[in-house]
Motif scaffolding. Structure first.
Motif, PDB file in Angstrom:
ATOM      1  N   LEU A 220      -2.774   8.432   4.121  1.00  0.00           N
ATOM      2  CA  LEU A 220      -1.771   8.059   3.129  1.00  0.00           C
ATOM      3  C   LEU A 220      -0.993   6.823   3.570  1.00  0.00           C
ATOM      4  O   LEU A 220      -0.896   6.523   4.755  1.00  0.00           O
ATOM      5  N   SER A 221      -0.437   6.133   2.603  1.00  0.00           N
ATOM      6  CA  SER A 221       0.529   5.069   2.862  1.00  0.00           C
ATOM      7  C   SER A 221       1.802   5.420   2.111  1.00  0.00           C
ATOM      8  O   SER A 221       1.749   5.831   0.948  1.00  0.00           O
ATOM      9  N   TYR A 222       2.946   5.259   2.769  1.00  0.00           N
ATOM     10  CA  TYR A 222       4.227   5.616   2.183  1.00  0.00           C
ATOM     11  C   TYR A 222       5.310   4.922   2.986  1.00  0.00           C
ATOM     12  O   TYR A 222       5.084   4.500   4.128  1.00  0.00           O
TER      13      TYR A 222
ATOM     14  N   LEU B 192      -7.004   2.193  -6.672  1.00  0.00           N
ATOM     15  CA  LEU B 192      -6.629   3.592  -6.545  1.00  0.00           C
ATOM     16  C   LEU B 192      -7.694   4.369  -5.782  1.00  0.00           C
ATOM     17  O   LEU B 192      -8.895   4.226  -6.035  1.00  0.00           O
ATOM     18  N   GLN B 193      -7.233   5.248  -4.860  1.00  0.00           N
ATOM     19  CA  GLN B 193      -8.114   6.148  -4.125  1.00  0.00           C
ATOM     20  C   GLN B 193      -7.483   7.533  -4.100  1.00  0.00           C
ATOM     21  O   GLN B 193      -6.295   7.681  -3.791  1.00  0.00           O
TER      22      GLN B 193
ATOM     23  N   ALA C  61       0.854  -1.182   0.000  1.00  0.00           N
ATOM     24  CA  ALA C  61       0.000   0.000   0.000  1.00  0.00           C
ATOM     25  C   ALA C  61       0.889   1.230   0.000  1.00  0.00           C
ATOM     26  O   ALA C  61       1.835   1.328   0.777  1.00  0.00           O
ATOM     27  N   GLY C  62       0.610   2.180  -0.894  1.00  0.00           N
ATOM     28  CA  GLY C  62       1.456   3.362  -0.950  1.00  0.00           C
ATOM     29  C   GLY C  62       0.961   4.379  -1.941  1.00  0.00           C
ATOM     30  O   GLY C  62      -0.080   4.203  -2.587  1.00  0.00           O
ATOM     31  N   ILE C  63       1.695   5.480  -2.049  1.00  0.00           N
ATOM     32  CA  ILE C  63       1.446   6.462  -3.101  1.00  0.00           C
ATOM     33  C   ILE C  63       1.829   5.803  -4.416  1.00  0.00           C
ATOM     34  O   ILE C  63       2.886   5.181  -4.522  1.00  0.00           O
TER      35      ILE C  63
ATOM     36  N   ILE D 211      -2.700  10.198  -4.855  1.00  0.00           N
ATOM     37  CA  ILE D 211      -3.490   9.000  -5.146  1.00  0.00           C
ATOM     38  C   ILE D 211      -2.736   7.828  -4.541  1.00  0.00           C
ATOM     39  O   ILE D 211      -1.541   7.634  -4.805  1.00  0.00           O
ATOM     40  N   VAL D 212      -3.438   7.076  -3.689  1.00  0.00           N
ATOM     41  CA  VAL D 212      -2.839   5.914  -3.043  1.00  0.00           C
ATOM     42  C   VAL D 212      -3.521   4.661  -3.560  1.00  0.00           C
ATOM     43  O   VAL D 212      -4.603   4.712  -4.160  1.00  0.00           O
TER      44      VAL D 212
END
Length: 807
Positions: free
Chosen positions: A332-334, A120-121, A83-85, A252-253
Motif C-alpha cells: 500500500l501507499s498512504y 489503479l491496482q 501514490a496512495g489509496i 485500491i491504490v
C-alpha cells in the motif's frame, strides 16, 4: 479564501481523458468577450488541507487570448503526482461466511477529491481479523474475478499477471494496473467521482470467505452496496440490499494527480476497535458512505482511507499480529495513520503505561507515515438506562478504566513517534476528563458506542489540518473561594486552536500590578491556588499556548477569598457563632460580654457571670475570643428542636459540634455541654479535657453508666479544634481534624435536652455540672449542626472554626 488569478487548470475531454493544462488569465467580474458576452470568473478556494481548488467558473482565457466557454474543470494543479489509496470506504475483512459460487458483491467508493486517479491496482488478502483471536487469521482458499465500474454500467476488467481470475490462498497481493475497456489505456477516474468494484466468487460454496462488515444493513444506512447470487461481474444492476456484509478488495491504490506538480495528496489508514469500526452508528452514514466518527471525518473532505478496525480489539492484540499486517502494508501507499486503540485495553485491565507501549509498537508498523493518535473515549453507565443527560451518567469502573484520564493526559503530551494528537475525547465528553458523554442525547445506547448523531457531531468538531492554529481565549473562566487562603479556578478549552494546548495560570491581588505564576505548561482545566490571604480580592488570568504560539490571555476575573461560612453547607446546619463577627458580639463599656448572637437566625447565647471579650493580637485580623473567669458561662435554651431525642429503644438523633478553644492547664475543662433543666441531673453530654486526657463524656438518663472515651494529653499553649459527632448511639471525637476517640451509648434515651451551655463551672450555677469542671482558657468559635457531618462538609466546618481562632 478567494484569489484573483489562476495560473493553470486541469481539464478532461468528453471521454474522461486528461488534456494538457492550460495557462489562463482569470476573468474579472463584469468583463465581456469580443462579442459583448459576459464571462464568468473562476473562483478558487482553499480546502481544509491547504490545497487550492477551482470550485466555480465556466469561462477562462487561454494564452492566445481566446475565451473558452463551459470549460470543464476538475481540480487545481497544486496537487502533485502521488501514490496512495485512491478512494473511500476500503476496509479489511472482519468476518467470514459461506459464499456460493457466482455470488457477486458490489461496493461503492469515491475517488480522491483533489485530482484524477489512475494506474489503479487492487490489493487483496487471504486473511481476515478473526473474532477468536482478534488478530489476522487464515480464510478458505477461493478464486475471484473483478471489474471496476465507472461510470455506472461501464466495466473495466481487473487482471492479475494478465489472468482474468486469481486464486487467493495465502498472504496479500496486488493486481495489474486496470486498463479502460473504452480506450485500452490505464483507467482514469475524475476527482471525487463515484465508482464501484464488482467481485465474483468463482469457487463452489466457500465456507470461510472473508467478509467486510457494516454496522447495519446497506439499505438502512442508505448505501448503494449490494450482493447478487448470480454472476453480475460486468453486467446488470445490483441494487442495495438488507445485508450487513459484502466482499471485495482490501484497498485500491494508484496515482493521484498523475503528471502534476505541487503538494502531495493525502490518503489515510484508520486503526482501531469497535468505535472506529462504527458500531452504534446504525441509522445513517457520512457524506461518502463512511461509518464511525473517523470515516465521517474523512468523508467531510472526501479523503480516501482504508479502515483496519475490529470490534473488541485492543492495542495489545493489534500490536501482536504484525506479520500479516506488515505484508499487507508493504503493498500500500498512504500518507497518514489515525490510531484509536486504547479503550478496550482499559476495559481488560491494562494500565496507561502498557497501552502507551503497545501504541509505540503499532506506530512502528507504518514507517514514515504521519501518525495521528487519538485521545480515548469514555464508557459510562446510565441511571435511567437511556443516557438522557450528563447527570444521568457515571463513568464505568471495571477493568482499569480509572486510568482513562492518566492515559489521555499522556497522549496529550504527544508521545514519541506521534505527529499529531486528535482530540476525540474532548469531542466525546461533556468536559475534558469528565469521562461521561456529551450530547446530542442519547449519545450512546450502551455506554460505549456513539450513535449516528453523536458520531456525526464528533466528526464535525475534529480537524485533520496539521498546520498548527494558535489558540483562542479560554472559555468560562471562573474562580471561587474554597477556604480562608485558597482559590479554585476552572475554565474550558479554547474553541479555536490546534491540540495539544497547554496553559499558563497566573494570579495577583487586585490592588497589585505584578502577576505571580501558579502553573505553566499544564493541560489541566482546573486547579486550586493556595497560600493566599483571607478576605482579599484576587485576579486570575489564563493564557493558552500551542505549537503555533500563545493565544490571548483570558479576561481577568475578580474574586474575594473569604473565610468559609458554615451556611454554605445548607440547611443541615443548625447554629453558628463566630467571635470574629463583631456585629454579633455585644459588650458593655468594660468590654464584658453581654450577649453573643447566632449568625444565621435571631437566637442568642446569654451570659452567666461576666465573660470578657478580648482581642487576640497574635491572630490574623481583628479576631476576638471569650475569656471565661471562674463561674462564667454562656447559656441558650432555643435548642430543643435540634437536640430533643424521643423516647424509644434507640437514641437516633444526630448532631455535630465543632469548636475552637485553648485548654486551661492543671484543671478539668468542659467545652460544650447539654443538660436537662432543673436541679437534678437527668442527663449530660459534653467534651471534657484534662492535662492527661480528652474526649466526650456522657451520662445517660437516670444515672445510667457513663460513656467516656478519653485519649492522649491536651497541649495547652495553642488553640485546637474539637469536634464531637453523635450519630444515633455512635459517638466520635476529633481534635484538629483527626479522629482520636469513639464510644457507643448504652441504650435507649429520653434525653429531652432543652439547655445548652459553654464554659460551665459550677454545679450550683448550672444544673448538672460538677463543681470541679472549669471553662476553657479562651474560646474562639462554635458551630452546631443538625446532622452528623462527614467528608468535605465536616472538613470545611472544621477549617472555618479553625480560621476563627487564627489557625
Amino acid at each position: 479564501m478567494r484569489i484573483k488569478t489562476v495560473t493553470t487548470v486541469v481539464t478532461t475531454d468528453s471521454a474522461g481523458k486528461p488534456v494538457d493544462a492550460l495557462p489562463v488569465r482569470n476573468a474579472i467580474a463584469g468583463e465581456t468577450d469580443a462579442a459583448g458576452r459576459p464571462v464568468t470568473p473562476i473562483a478558487v478556494t482553499e480546502d481544509p488541507f491547504g490545497i487550492l481548488r477551482v470550485v466555480t467558473g465556466k469561462a477562462a482565457q487561454n494564452s492566445a487570448g481566446q475565451w473558452i466557454d463551459s470549460l470543464p474543470i476538475t481540480g487545481g494543479s497544486s496537487v502533485g503526482e502521488t501514490a496512495g489509496i485512491v478512494g473511500s470506504r476500503f476496509q479489511v475483512a472482519t468476518a467470514v461466511g459461506t459464499i456460493a459460487a457466482n455470488t457477486t458483491s458490489r461496493r461503492v467508493h469515491y475517488a480522491h477529491p483533489l485530482a484524477d486517479i489512475t494506474d489503479l491496482q487492487c490489493v487483496d488478502s487471504a486473511w481476515y481479523i478473526s473474532d477468536g483471536t482478534l488478530q489476522p487469521a487464515a480464510a478458505s482458499s477461493r478464486t475471484i474475478k473483478r471489474y471496476i465500474e465507472y461510470p455506472d454500467g461501464v466495466f473495466h476488467q481487473v487482471l492479475w499477471s494478465g489472468a482474468a481470475s486469481k486464486l487467493i490462498d495465502t498472504g496479500s497481493f496486488k493486481s495489474d494496473i486496470v486498463l479502460s475497456s473504452v480506450t485500452g489505456l490505464p483507467l482514469v477516474i475524475p476527482a471525487g467521482a463515484k465508482f464501484a468494484e464488482r467481485t465474483v466468487n468463482l469457487t463452489s460454496s466457500v465456507t470461510n470467505f472473508p467478509l467486510i462488515e457494516m454496522p447495519a444493513n446497506n439499505s438502512t444506512l442508505g448505501l448503494e452496496d449490494g450482493n447478487s447470487l448470480t454472476d453480475q461481474g460486468n453486467s446488470g444492476t445490483i441494487a442495495a440490499d438488507a445485508v450487513t456484509t459484502s466482499f471485495g478488495s482490501v484497498a485500491i491504490v494508484g496515482k493521484i494527480g498523475k503528471g502534476q506538480t505541487g503538494t502531495p495528496a493525502k490518503s489515510y489508514i484508520l486503526v482501531g476497535n469497535s468505535i472506529m469500526f462504527g458500531q452504534g452508528d446504525v441509522s445513517s452514514v457520512g457524506a461518502k458512505g463512511g461509518s464511525g466518527w473517523g470515516a465521517r471525518l474523512l468523508d467531510a473532505t472526501g479523503m480516501p482511507y482504508l479502515k483496519m478496525a475490529k470490534k473488541g480489539q485492543s492495542a495489545q492484540q493489534f500490536a501482536g499480529g504484525t506479520a500479516s499486517v506488515t505484508a499487507l502494508l508493504s503493498l500500500l501507499s498512504y500518507s497518514d495513520v489515525i490510531c484509536e486503540h486504547g479503550v478496550n485495553d482499559l476495559r481488560l485491565g491494562r494500565t496507561a503505561a502498557q497501552i502507551l507501549a503497545d501504541q509505540q509498537t503499532i506506530y512502528g508498523l507504518f514507517g514514515s507515515a504521519n501518525i495521528f493518535q487519538t485521545t480515548i473515549t469514555p464508557r459510562t453507565d446510565s441511571t435511567s438506562g437511556n443516557y438522557t443527560s450528563v447527570a444521568d451518567q457515571t463513568p464505568k469502573t471495571d477493568g482499569n478504566m480509572a486510568d482513562l484520564t492518566p492515559l489521555n493526559t499522556a497522549i496529550r503530551a504527544i508521545p514519541a513517534n506521534v505527529d499529531n494528537v486528535l482530540e476525540v475525547a474532548d469531542a466525546a465528553m461533556s468536559a475534558r476528563n469528565s469521562n461521561v458523554w456529551s450530547g446530542p442525547f442519547p449519545p450512546v445506547l450502551d455506554g460505549t458506542h456513539p450513535t449516528s448523531a453523536k458520531a456525526a457531531a464528533m466528526a464535525a468538531l475534529l480537524s485533520l489540518n496539521t498546520t498548527p492554529v494558535a489558540p483562542g481565549a479560554v472559555g468560562n473562566l471562573a474562580i471561587s473561594g474554597v477556604g480562608s487562603t485558597t482559590l479554585a479556578f476552572s475554565f474550558t478549552a479554547p474553541s479555536v486552536g490546534s491540540n495539544p494546548i497547554t496553559y499558563l495560570v497566573e494570579y495577583k491581588r487586585t490592588i497589585d500590578s505584578t502577576w505571580t505564576q501558579f502553573v505553566a505548561g499544564s493541560s489541566a482545566l482546573t486547579g486550586t491556588i493556595t497560600g493566599l490571604t483571607a478576605n482579599t480580592s484576587y485576579d486570575v488570568r489564563v493564557t493558552p499556548s500551542n505549537a503555533a504560539g500563545s493565544g490571548p490571555a483570558s479576561t481577568v476575573t475578580q474574586s474575594t477569598v473569604a473565610t468559609f461560612q458554615p451556611l454554605d453547607l445548607g440547611a443541615n446546619l443548625g447554629f453558628a457563632w463566630d467571635t470574629n463577627d463583631t456585629s454579633k458580639v455585644l459588650a458593655d463599656g468594660s468590654n464584658n460580654l453581654t450577649q453573643m448572637g447566632e449568625k444565621y437566625s435571631s437566637s442568642v447565647l446569654a451570659i452567666g457571670g461576666a465573660p470578657a471579650i478580648i482581642t487576640n493580637g497574635g491572630q490574623t485580623g481583628n479576631k476576638r475570643v471569650i475569656d471565661f473567669p471562674a463561674g462564667a458561662y454562656l447559656k441558650g435554651n432555643a435548642f430543643a428542636a435540634l437536640l430533643d431525642i424521643p423516647d424509644g429503644n434507640t437514641a437516633t438523633s444526630q448532631f455535630t459540634i465543632v469548636e475552637a478553644a485553648k485548654i486551661q492547664a492543671g484543671v478539668t475543662n468542659r467545652l460544650s455541654f447539654f443538660g436537662s433543666a432543673g436541679a437534678a441531673t437527668k442527663a449530660s453530654f459534653s467534651i471534657r479535657t484534662t492535662t492527661s486526657n480528652r474526649g466526650p463524656s456522657v451520662i445517660e438518663v437516670d444515672s445510667r453508666t457513663a460513656v467516656t472515651a478519653f485519649q492522649a494529653v491536651v497541649e495547652t499553649a495553642n488553640y485546637h479544634v474539637f469536634t464531637t459527632i453523635k450519630n444515633g448511639t455512635s459517638i466520635i471525637f476529633r481534635v484538629d481534624g483527626v479522629q482520636v476517640a469513639s464510644a457507643t451509648l448504652a441504650g435507649d434515651g429520653s434525653w429531652n435536652f432543652n439547655d445548652f451551655y459553654i464554659g460551665t463551672s459550677s454545679g450550683t450555677t448550672t444544673p448538672g455540672t460538677p463543681a470541679t469542671v472549669f471553662p476553657p482558657d479562651a474560646y474562639s468559635g462554635l458551630v452546631i449542626a443538625r446532622t452528623a457531618l462527614s467528608g468535605a462538609d465536616l472538613t470545611n466546618v472544621e477549617a472555618w472554626v479553625g480560621a476563627t481562632a487564627g489557625l
